[in-house]
Design a protein around this motif. Sequence first.
Motif, PDB file in Angstrom:
ATOM      1  N   ALA A 120       0.858  -1.178   0.000  1.00 46.62           N
ATOM      2  CA  ALA A 120       0.000   0.000   0.000  1.00 46.62           C
ATOM      3  C   ALA A 120       0.897   1.231   0.000  1.00 46.62           C
ATOM      4  CB  ALA A 120      -0.909   0.018   1.220  1.00 46.62           C
ATOM      5  N   GLU A 121       0.439   2.261  -0.643  1.00 45.90           N
ATOM      6  CA  GLU A 121       1.210   3.505  -0.651  1.00 45.90           C
ATOM      7  C   GLU A 121       1.301   4.049   0.768  1.00 45.90           C
ATOM      8  OE1 GLU A 121       1.072   7.903  -2.712  1.00 45.90           O
ATOM      9  OE2 GLU A 121       0.087   6.220  -3.716  1.00 45.90           O
ATOM     10  N   GLY A 122       2.521   4.351   1.201  1.00 47.33           N
ATOM     11  CA  GLY A 122       2.745   4.896   2.531  1.00 47.33           C
ATOM     12  C   GLY A 122       2.687   3.861   3.649  1.00 47.33           C
ATOM     13  N   ALA A 123       2.752   2.572   3.311  1.00 53.91           N
ATOM     14  CA  ALA A 123       2.694   1.522   4.329  1.00 53.91           C
ATOM     15  C   ALA A 123       3.904   1.605   5.260  1.00 53.91           C
ATOM     16  CB  ALA A 123       2.629   0.149   3.666  1.00 53.91           C
ATOM     17  N   SER A 124       3.673   1.308   6.528  1.00 51.28           N
ATOM     18  CA  SER A 124       4.757   1.293   7.515  1.00 51.28           C
ATOM     19  C   SER A 124       4.349   0.402   8.687  1.00 51.28           C
ATOM     20  CB  SER A 124       5.054   2.710   8.027  1.00 51.28           C
ATOM     21  OG  SER A 124       3.941   3.208   8.753  1.00 51.28           O
TER      22      SER A 124
END
Length: 140
Positions: A120-124
């Motif tokens: 996912a975009e921006g996953a952390s």
Amino acid sequence: MDKQQMDKDLGDGSAFPIGEENTAFAQYFTGECYLNMLTAKGVGIGNVTFAPKTINNWHIHHKGGQILLVTGGRGYYQEWGKEALELHPGDVVNIPPEVKHWHGAAADSWFQHLAIEVPAEGASNEWLEKVSEADYQKLK
């Protein structure tokens, strides 16, 4: 590492090698843990092997979530505010994003799973506090 006990708990000839001791993330685990990253292209997939009594801290996957495919031994998964689930080979755990949870080995068994990071975009990942010893001791 007790190789004989590990082979007994995980089944002789694990499908994936256990890899190296997981020193990069050791601060977020209790005990002995091994990591073999199978791929990091597109979808990150790691073979994670926990020695008996080894678990990870509470943590949250922001944005993407995670999928666990249990391949050997006996362990647990617990979401914040819920009862722990006992895990066995063949179990699948879909961890939605933003859910505080932990997973790891039972006190008397090695445990192994494939950890699949849902892209996912921006996953952390956000690592949090250790699971309390009292809560862990309540498990079978």
